[in-house]
Design an enzyme around this catalytic site. Structure first.
Site, PDB file in Angstrom:
ATOM      1  N   LYS A   1       0.808  -1.218   0.000  1.00  0.00           N
ATOM      2  CA  LYS A   1       0.000   0.000   0.000  1.00  0.00           C
ATOM      3  C   LYS A   1       0.839   1.265   0.000  1.00  0.00           C
ATOM      4  CE  LYS A   1      -4.430  -1.504   1.757  1.00  0.00           C
ATOM      5  NZ  LYS A   1      -4.916  -2.198   2.942  1.00  0.00           N
TER       6      LYS A   1
ATOM      7  N   LYS B   1      -4.923  -9.291  -9.544  1.00  0.00           N
ATOM      8  CA  LYS B   1      -6.218  -9.872  -9.168  1.00  0.00           C
ATOM      9  C   LYS B   1      -7.348  -8.879  -9.390  1.00  0.00           C
ATOM     10  CE  LYS B   1      -5.281  -8.600  -4.350  1.00  0.00           C
ATOM     11  NZ  LYS B   1      -6.284  -7.737  -3.792  1.00  0.00           N
TER      12      LYS B   1
ATOM     13  N   LYS C   1     -11.511  -3.842  -6.140  1.00  0.00           N
ATOM     14  CA  LYS C   1     -12.617  -2.884  -6.095  1.00  0.00           C
ATOM     15  C   LYS C   1     -12.265  -1.562  -6.762  1.00  0.00           C
ATOM     16  CE  LYS C   1     -14.299  -4.266  -1.619  1.00  0.00           C
ATOM     17  NZ  LYS C   1     -13.263  -3.997  -0.614  1.00  0.00           N
TER      18      LYS C   1
HETATM   19  P1  TYM Z   1     -11.466  -6.501   1.146  1.00  0.00           P
HETATM   20  O1  TYM Z   1     -12.596  -5.571   1.352  1.00  0.00           O
HETATM   21  O2  TYM Z   1     -10.283  -6.042   0.365  1.00  0.00           O
HETATM   22  O3  TYM Z   1     -11.974  -7.830   0.471  1.00  0.00           O
HETATM   23  C1  TYM Z   1     -13.038  -8.568   1.025  1.00  0.00           C
HETATM   24  C2  TYM Z   1     -12.817 -10.058   0.872  1.00  0.00           C
HETATM   25  O4  TYM Z   1     -12.682 -10.406  -0.498  1.00  0.00           O
HETATM   26  C3  TYM Z   1     -11.468 -11.124  -0.714  1.00  0.00           C
HETATM   27  N1  TYM Z   1     -10.915 -10.778  -2.035  1.00  0.00           N
HETATM   28  C4  TYM Z   1     -10.512 -11.684  -2.926  1.00  0.00           C
HETATM   29  N2  TYM Z   1     -10.488 -13.023  -2.882  1.00  0.00           N
HETATM   30  C5  TYM Z   1     -10.037 -13.670  -3.981  1.00  0.00           C
HETATM   31  N3  TYM Z   1      -9.641 -13.025  -5.113  1.00  0.00           N
HETATM   32  C6  TYM Z   1      -9.662 -11.686  -5.210  1.00  0.00           C
HETATM   33  N4  TYM Z   1      -9.303 -11.088  -6.351  1.00  0.00           N
HETATM   34  C7  TYM Z   1     -10.102 -10.943  -4.079  1.00  0.00           C
HETATM   35  N5  TYM Z   1     -10.246  -9.623  -3.817  1.00  0.00           N
HETATM   36  C8  TYM Z   1     -10.741  -9.540  -2.564  1.00  0.00           C
HETATM   37  C9  TYM Z   1     -10.550 -10.678   0.414  1.00  0.00           C
HETATM   38  O5  TYM Z   1      -9.544 -11.633   0.656  1.00  0.00           O
HETATM   39  C10 TYM Z   1     -11.527 -10.548   1.556  1.00  0.00           C
HETATM   40  O6  TYM Z   1     -11.773 -11.798   2.159  1.00  0.00           O
HETATM   41  N6  TYM Z   1      -9.007  -6.472   5.484  1.00  0.00           N
HETATM   42  C11 TYM Z   1     -10.184  -6.989   4.819  1.00  0.00           C
HETATM   43  C12 TYM Z   1     -11.497  -6.621   5.500  1.00  0.00           C
HETATM   44  C13 TYM Z   1     -11.546  -6.991   6.929  1.00  0.00           C
HETATM   45  C14 TYM Z   1     -11.645  -8.318   7.465  1.00  0.00           C
HETATM   46  C15 TYM Z   1     -11.678  -8.147   8.877  1.00  0.00           C
HETATM   47  C16 TYM Z   1     -11.725  -9.582   6.893  1.00  0.00           C
HETATM   48  C17 TYM Z   1     -11.518  -6.123   7.975  1.00  0.00           C
HETATM   49  N7  TYM Z   1     -11.579  -6.823   9.153  1.00  0.00           N
HETATM   50  C18 TYM Z   1     -11.775  -9.251   9.748  1.00  0.00           C
HETATM   51  C19 TYM Z   1     -11.811 -10.691   7.762  1.00  0.00           C
HETATM   52  C20 TYM Z   1     -11.837 -10.518   9.174  1.00  0.00           C
HETATM   53  C21 TYM Z   1     -10.218  -6.417   3.400  1.00  0.00           C
HETATM   54  O7  TYM Z   1      -9.670  -5.408   3.121  1.00  0.00           O
HETATM   55  O8  TYM Z   1     -11.012  -7.090   2.549  1.00  0.00           O
END
Ligand code: TYM
Length: 333
Positions: free
Chosen positions: A114, A196, A199
């Site tokens: 990041k 990958k 968003k």
């Molecule tokens: P975030 O919002 O970036 O993504 C949400 C979930 O989607 C999964 N993901 C993917 N999986 C496979 N391929 C992809 N291209 C892909 N893009 C996104 C992410 O792995 C995630 O599971 N830090 C986390 C949010 C969070 C969280 C938590 C998750 C905050 N607190 C506690 C679990 C437990 C995040 O930024 O996810």
């Protein structure tokens, strides 16, 4: 009655949800809500680490809630809430920060990624992102966390913080594991073969749950291919490997077998494969898009879901926080 295992996961409201979110996270939530005690939330505090527009946040939060429900999350089965409706997490985050070392936080791969190429100042929220995530998980004493591959380093940090707390102050937190029902954490590739689905980057190479049928067709049509196999059973190029990976996610095993065979025999037509892929993606996405749009028009309903979810989540959060305070000596009565 035997206690059900506890599951926690969340998604940041930083843009439209996509097939990476769906297959990496949400599809597992759908299965897990049937047999675990589940807490699924919208990670709005986490979104603030990358400075979201305050005017847009409300819409983004309600959109993720609507998309959760549209995908099939059921508030009767799982506790669905918004992170900032549970300020207990912020307090646990503060307590856990006392156990997190600057050096180890700086080494977390997602943090390094990041800040790469960033010249403006890097805020402490970004550095301590994994500590807040640990608080999300530990506040419910969860042991399974369904996430995609990119979240693995954060889970390692959550385990370190849990075990450090337990050793120093007495046992409170089970150590949580990143979970995938296939046993392997998923990374859904982007359509251009570079990285990958995401968003906020690479919009034409990501399929969003809100994309129209035409847009899905257009994006798939633009996906990179190669000249095609010239000898039977030749290995696939990374672009073709990605298309097959996506096909495996959305299409039936028979369809996948058909195209695998055509590839091995050098009779494959990528145009046909793309058409099939687009059809199957549309079959998945179109009903979700429709339901999410309907739900977003019903903000009163979403507000109710939010409130009921926060109340349910608070029970477990308050118990854990109280215990953490006591163990750390914050008990003066
Ligand atoms: P975030 O919002 O970036 O993504 C949400 C979930 O989607 C999964 N993901 C993917 N999986 C496979 N391929 C992809 N291209 C892909 N893009 C996104 C992410 O792995 C995630 O599971 N830090 C986390 C949010 C969070 C969280 C938590 C998750 C905050 N607190 C506690 C679990 C437990 C995040 O930024 O996810």
């Amino acid at each position: 009655m035997q206690q059900r295992e506890i599951v926690v996961s969340g998604i940041r409201p930083t843009g439209f949800l996509h097939l990476g979110n769906y297959f990496g996270a949400i599809r597992q939530y759908l299965h897990m809500q049937e047999s675990y005690e589940c807490y699924f939330f919208v990670a709005d505090y986490h979104a603030l680490t990358t400075h979201q527009d305050p005017k847009l946040l409300r819409t983004q939060v309600y959109r993720v809630l609507a998309e959760y429900l549209a995908c099939g999350l059921d508030p009767e089965k799982a506790t669905i809430y918004v992170q900032s409706d549970l300020p207990e997490k912020a307090e646990l985050y503060l307590l856990l920060n006392m156990l997190a070392y600057k050096g180890e936080l700086e080494k977390v791969p997602t943090f390094k990624e990041k800040i790469r190429g960033r010249h403006e100042s890097i805020n402490a929220g970004l550095l301590t992102y994994p500590v807040l995530m640990a608080a999300d998980i530990l506040i419910h004493r969860a042991i399974k966390v369904p996430v995609g591959k990119d979240q693995e380093p954060h889970l390692e940090m959550a385990r370190n913080l849990a075990s450090r707390f337990n050793q120093k102050f007495g046992f409170l937190f089970p150590e949580p594991m990143a979970f995938s029902e296939t046993g392997e954490l998923l990374k859904v590739p982007s359509l251009d073969g570079k990285g990958k689905m995401s968003k906020s980057e690479n919009e034409m190479a990501t399929i969003y749950l809100a994309d129209s049928d035409e847009l899905i067709r257009k994006k798939i049509a633009r996906a990179k291919t190669d000249a095609g196999p010239s000898t039977p059973h030749s290995p696939k190029s990374p672009e073709i490997e990605n298309l097959f990976l996506l096909l495996k996610l959305v299409s039936s095993p028979e369809t996948v077998a058909h195209f695998e065979e055509a590839y091995d025999r050098c009779t494959i037509r990528y145009g046909e494969l793309k058409q099939q892929l687009a059809n199957d993606m549309i079959r998945l996405v179109a009903p979700i898009r429709q339901r999410a749009a309907d739900l977003q028009n019903d903000v009163e309903y979403l507000k109710k879901i939010r409130k009921v979810g926060a109340e349910k989540a608070r029970d477990s959060a308050q118990t854990t926080l109280q215990r953490a305070r006591e163990l750390m000596g914050i008990a003066y009565d």
